[in-house]
Design an enzyme around this catalytic site. Structure first.
Site, PDB file in Angstrom:
ATOM      1  N   GLY A 232       5.658  -0.136  -1.867  1.00 18.47           N
ATOM      2  CA  GLY A 232       4.770  -1.231  -1.505  1.00 18.47           C
ATOM      3  C   GLY A 232       4.743  -1.520  -0.018  1.00 18.47           C
ATOM      4  CB  CYS A 233       6.862  -0.823   2.785  1.00 11.96           C
ATOM      5  SG  CYS A 233       7.939  -2.153   2.270  1.00 11.96           S
TER       6      CYS A 233
END
Length: 138
Positions: free
Chosen positions: A53-54
């Protein structure tokens, strides 16, 4: 949150960033805080420790010492390392409920770094916080 209830290093961060007179000074200080991160060993920079998710690569390691969770994190992005360092000082000594209740937007607003929290960085830091919760609930 009352600064007296914060971990000591989080209080130091608030005091340091409060002294900054402009955005450039805050950016330099943010990068300096990133240098405070304890380095991760090469074997710790693995897929199992990568935060999903980064946008940038972020690795997170958790270990329990003396009954408290200790986190270490790293990223290749300099500004993100600084944001991670400030997140780690904020969650120092936190329990599961503290992690779940932490308002990242408020924390970085207190540091006068809201400008640095683009939607993608904010989402990435939320992913780090979520991963902390997952690691501590094993």
């Amino acid at each position: 949150m009352n600064p007296a209830n914060l971990p000591p290093d989080a209080r130091k961060a608030l005091a340091a960033f409060a002294q900054c007179t402009g955005w450039e000074q805050r950016t330099r200080l943010l990068m300096q805080w990133g240098e405070h991160l304890a380095p991760l060993h090469a074997v710790e920079r693995c897929a199992a420790n990568r935060v999903q998710g980064c946008e940038s690569q972020v690795w997170l390691v958790a270990e329990r010492r003396n009954g408290q969770w200790q986190f270490r994190a790293s990223s290749e992005a300099r500004l993100l390392r600084g944001l991670l360092a400030l997140l780690l000082v904020r969650v120092e000594g936190a329990n599961d409920q503290d992690l779940a209740a932490l308002d990242l937007v408020d924390w970085f607003a207190q540091l006068h770094l809201s400008r640095q929290l683009s939607p993608s960085r904010s989402n990435g830091l939320q992913a780090v916080l979520q991963r902390m919760g997952e690691l501590t609930n094993r």
